[in-house]
Design an enzyme around this catalytic site. Structure first.
Site, mmCIF file in Angstrom:
data_model
loop_
_atom_site.group_PDB
_atom_site.id
_atom_site.type_symbol
_atom_site.label_atom_id
_atom_site.label_comp_id
_atom_site.label_asym_id
_atom_site.label_seq_id
_atom_site.Cartn_x
_atom_site.Cartn_y
_atom_site.Cartn_z
ATOM 1 N N ASP A 1 -14.171 34.318 -35.848
ATOM 2 C CA ASP A 1 -13.581 33.253 -35.520
ATOM 3 C C ASP A 1 -14.514 32.341 -34.292
ATOM 4 O O ASP A 1 -14.737 31.168 -34.846
ATOM 5 C CB ASP A 1 -12.842 32.778 -34.851
ATOM 6 C CG ASP A 1 -11.091 33.706 -35.665
ATOM 7 O OD1 ASP A 1 -11.795 33.992 -36.807
ATOM 8 O OD2 ASP A 1 -10.079 34.031 -35.257
ATOM 9 N N ASP B 1 0.615 -1.092 -0.374
ATOM 10 C CA ASP B 1 -0.070 -0.413 -0.129
ATOM 11 C C ASP B 1 1.030 1.462 0.136
ATOM 12 O O ASP B 1 0.303 2.555 -0.215
ATOM 13 C CB ASP B 1 -1.089 0.185 1.119
ATOM 14 C CG ASP B 1 -2.155 -1.227 1.028
ATOM 15 O OD1 ASP B 1 -2.050 -1.388 -0.390
ATOM 16 O OD2 ASP B 1 -2.759 -1.229 1.785
ATOM 17 N N GLY C 1 -8.507 21.760 -35.753
ATOM 18 C CA GLY C 1 -9.442 20.608 -36.860
ATOM 19 C C GLY C 1 -9.871 21.645 -38.062
ATOM 20 O O GLY C 1 -9.713 20.953 -38.970
ATOM 21 N N LEU C 2 -9.882 22.617 -37.334
ATOM 22 C CA LEU C 2 -10.074 23.656 -38.755
ATOM 23 C C LEU C 2 -8.415 23.690 -39.906
ATOM 24 O O LEU C 2 -9.061 23.335 -40.849
ATOM 25 C CB LEU C 2 -10.428 24.974 -38.228
ATOM 26 C CG LEU C 2 -12.218 25.083 -37.184
ATOM 27 C CD1 LEU C 2 -12.045 26.487 -37.417
ATOM 28 C CD2 LEU C 2 -12.898 24.747 -38.734
#
Length: 526
Positions: free
Chosen positions: A284, A36, A419-420
């Site tokens: 944007d 532990d 991503g764009l």
């Protein structure tokens, strides 16, 4: 209890360690076997603390179970006190030691040490880490304030500032230290003093000063709510429960604190450090309006993130959930406001299935969801514990206050904005560096074997043969249709797939061909 590869929360003694590691001059003696001691690594390797947590383990072994483990515990407590000389001792048992039914509290009290001994009851088989942190914080405060009566109402002289306590930040918390710095900055703008920050940086004796503050700020309800309620009942201190995550909540927080302190909120409301509203008004932001977002984490961060995503960034919340069941009611209420089905679970596989089913364009989650999102090729930002080493950056990156709102903008919007840019990369599809199999560049080449295997299978499939279905229904895609689908930029590919499958079902089709794909496109663009 069950064995698992990943877990959102550890056992309750890990929560107790988070409180002990955050405080000064306190020591935790944990009755635990050798295995532990793994919990130390959470603090030294993930949080990168310069020192070990203030914990002594009894580290009994299997051969000790036939002898007197209680004597081992008493010896460990006495040695820990002699070595560290803390202001107070916390004692408890780990999930494994709980089975041998020694009594850490009674054994430590019998030693008659000259410092307060705070026994913890940590039911490892019914409770988890967040509960353990909350219970430990409450036990420390109530023990150190035991017998102390409610002070006379404080009458401030002219010009004397109001003061507050900041409750809840611990070690191993998600951006807790940075949040505290930002909240203190806002309080300074309001002219409100900070009496005690607890448990982060608090000494046990500092707990006796808690009643001197005019009110308490409950920064992290998972840790501080129980203690704040007790302080309110015993000392009449009103709590501030608004968690300042996001622009709207930060302004509500400022107004609420100003009301409790009797000061003008204007200086803090007009803070010029805020940039998020500028972006929300920009052209944007229109490109990202309505993006589908799935949110999962601890209740406080998940509820706040869903609110910010929907109200301040224009995203569409398609899923909301939390792993700590103590706050399930609050999560269900928030999910109802967003019109989604709440997900209350500590099973990461169930969360993964929900993400795959909903096909969001952005996942806001924990370290666990970061791995899931990478595997599914979805953008992701971490908003909550459990965390990993990269969630403790060298620079300040709060989640709360105006500075926190700017950090949310950077960490949530940029993955989608990248991503764009993938759309432009699509124009160079045949280039050796930017071909479709190279994957989204912002995911740093994290395409997994699963995704690559799908791409390979789609490329190898006959043009007119059925391909593997990615949907839960009876729909299958031909190999040619899968190839055509992959020409669509990845950040809208999921939506195109959903629309096409919905169109096919409406038309009674079970196989999607290239013609079906373009028929669906024509249908939805009318």
């Amino acid at each position: 209890m069950r064995l698992t590869v990943w877990t959102y929360e550890g056992p309750p003694h890990v929560g107790a360690m988070r409180v002990a590691a955050a405080m000064e001059d306190i020591h935790f003696v944990l009755h635990a076997p050798q295995g532990d001691t793994y919990a130390d690594l959470l603090f030294t390797m993930i949080e990168r603390r310069p020192s070990r947590p203030p914990v002594t383990y009894t580290t009994f072994q299997a051969r000790d179970l036939g002898s007197d483990t209680a004597e081992i515990f008493k010896r460990a407590v006495a040695q820990a006190y002699e070595r560290h000389r803390p202001e107070a001792l916390i004692v408890g048992a780990s999930c494994t030691a709980e089975l041998i039914q020694d009594d850490p509290g009674g054994l430590a009290t019998a030693l008659a040490l000259p410092v307060p001994v705070i026994p913890l009851e940590l039911p490892s088989y019914t409770r988890k880490e967040c509960w353990g942190a909350s219970e430990t914080f409450y036990r420390v405060v109530s023990t150190m304030l035991g017998g102390q009566d409610r002070p006379q109402p404080r009458v401030r002289s002219d010009g004397e500032p109001a003061t507050c306590n900041i409750l809840g930040p611990t070690a191993l918390g998600f951006r807790h230290r940075d949040d505290v710095a930002e909240v203190r900055r806002l309080l300074t703008l309001l002219g409100v003093g900070v009496n005690v920050i607890a448990p982060l940086g608090m000494r046990p004796s500092d707990a006796r000063r808690l009643p001197q503050a005019d009110f308490n700020i409950v920064l992290y309800p998972e840790t501080a709510d129980t203690t704040a309620r007790w302080l309110e009942r015993k000392f009449g201190q009103p709590p501030i429960r608004t968690v300042p995550i996001g622009v709207g909540a930060t302004r509500e927080f400022i107004v609420e604190v100003a009301g409790a302190a009797g000061v003008d909120p204007t200086p803090a409301l007009e803070d010029g450090a805020l940039r998020l509203p500028w972006w929300s008004r920009s052209v944007d932001s229109n490109y990202l309006t309505g993006k589908r977002v799935f949110v999962f984490g601890d209740a406080t961060h998940a509820i706040a993130a869903a609110r910010v995503a929907a109200e301040e960034m224009g995203f569409s919340v398609v899923g909301l959930g939390a792993y700590n069941r103590e706050f399930a009611r609050e999560v269900r209420e928030a999910a109802a406001r967003h019109g989604v089905e709440p997900l209350i679970t500590d099973d990461y596989l169930e969360v993964e299935r929900r993400i795959a089913e909903l096909q969001p364009e952005l996942v806001l989650g924990t370290q666990m969801e970061r791995h899931v999102a990478k595997r599914l090729g979805i953008a992701c930002a971490v908003i909550s514990a459990p965390v990993h080493v990269q969630d403790f950056p060298a620079h300040a990156a709060p989640q709360m206050g105006y500075a926190g709102a700017n950090v949310l903008f950077d960490s949530w919007v940029h993955p989608l904005a990248m991503g764009l840019e993938e759309h432009l990369l699509g124009m160079f599809r045949d280039d050796f560096e930017f071909n479709d199999a190279a994957g989204p560049s912002h995911l740093s080449g994290e395409r997994t074997a699963n995704v690559e295997a799908q791409a390979t299978a789609a490329a190898a499939a006959p043009d007119d043969g059925p391909a593997h279905s990615h949907s839960a229904g009876p729909i299958t895609w031909t190999g040619e249709a899968e190839k055509e689908l992959r020409k669509i930029p990845f950040f809208v590919r999921g939506k195109a797939r959903r629309n096409t499958e919905a169109y096919a079902l409406a038309e009674g089709l079970t196989t999607i061909s290239v013609e079906t794909l373009y028929d669906a496109k024509a249908h939805y663009t009318r």
